[in-house]
Scaffold this motif. Sequence first.
Motif, short mmCIF file in Angstrom:
data_model
loop_
_atom_site.label_atom_id
_atom_site.label_comp_id
_atom_site.label_asym_id
_atom_site.label_seq_id
_atom_site.Cartn_x
_atom_site.Cartn_y
_atom_site.Cartn_z
N PRO A 103 0.83 -1.20 0.00
CA PRO A 103 0.00 0.00 0.00
C PRO A 103 0.87 1.25 0.00
O PRO A 103 1.90 1.31 0.68
N MET A 104 0.44 2.25 -0.80
CA MET A 104 1.23 3.47 -0.95
C MET A 104 0.39 4.69 -0.61
O MET A 104 -0.69 4.89 -1.16
N CYS A 123 -1.47 6.40 -6.24
CA CYS A 123 -1.31 5.93 -4.88
C CYS A 123 -2.65 5.37 -4.38
O CYS A 123 -3.68 5.51 -5.02
N ASP A 124 -2.63 4.76 -3.21
CA ASP A 124 -3.83 4.13 -2.65
C ASP A 124 -4.60 5.04 -1.71
O ASP A 124 -5.83 4.94 -1.60
N ILE A 125 -3.88 5.90 -1.02
CA ILE A 125 -4.48 6.84 -0.07
C ILE A 125 -3.76 8.17 -0.24
O ILE A 125 -2.53 8.21 -0.30
N GLU A 198 -0.15 8.28 11.28
CA GLU A 198 -1.26 7.52 11.84
C GLU A 198 -1.71 6.42 10.87
O GLU A 198 -1.89 5.25 11.27
N ILE A 199 -1.87 6.77 9.61
CA ILE A 199 -2.34 5.80 8.62
C ILE A 199 -1.29 4.75 8.32
O ILE A 199 -1.57 3.55 8.28
N SER A 200 -0.05 5.18 8.13
CA SER A 200 1.02 4.21 7.83
C SER A 200 1.25 3.28 9.01
O SER A 200 1.52 2.09 8.84
#
Length: 264
Positions: A103-104, A123-125, A198-200
């Motif tokens: 995921p990127m 990218c994914d997000i 936070e997301i990573s």
Amino acid sequence: MKYEDFTRLSVTTKDRITTITLQRPDTLNAVDAQLHTELRHVFRLVADDPDSDIVILTGTGRAFSAGGDLAWLQSMIDDPSRFTGIIEEAKQIVFSMLELPKPMICRMNGDAIGLGATLALCCDIIVASETARFGDTHVRAGLVAGDGAAVILPYVVGFMRAKELLLTGQLLSAEEAHQMGLINHVVPADQLDAKVDEISGRLVRGATQAIRYTKIAVNRGLRKLAQDQMDVLMTYEALSSQSADHAEAVRAFREKRKPQFTGR
């Protein structure tokens, strides 16, 4: 190519999170020939890197990427044969991003314009600074939007919205792009790193195989679309790169004036 060969990108890994950073801040991370080549290779290298599970793509300075470098665009006007290699490179950048199993996250620290918008969309997000702008402005440079956004935008926002954005080259604020579903999160600049972390962090603590295979499955449709459409899109972009309107646009950008298009 290896990581240490890059001069326009930096690649660092910490705690199984790899950060790819565009390193041309003086040009707002505009893509020149060397950076274009490095982008062709970097996502394949990251895909095969056993030391990471999550990828962050970002830029140095006040922009994510302003798109194509003006001197590079001029060189292709002066010598059209240069564009031949660009077609294959552009395809491989998009394919390698959509095929990356990890995921990127796009850390959109500033404007993502032209090719910069394509890099973000692959990218994914996307997490964007609230002052950033987003848009595929190829037509404003007298070019066909061939390097990937024309594949992905209709998939994300629908054909009618996508065609308006692509045909007008409209720039959106980060919040406008968020409302359209193009950007996941918009935050103040001083909160950008915290949100990306936070997301990573959530992803890196997750079930790696489940996350990877989910991404692969969800991206299957996009990969098929890109494989089907990129040859045609890039061929039309190459054709438009030799138009009088494109040459006028590049001159106008350099002279800091509005281009005077003639339709030729």
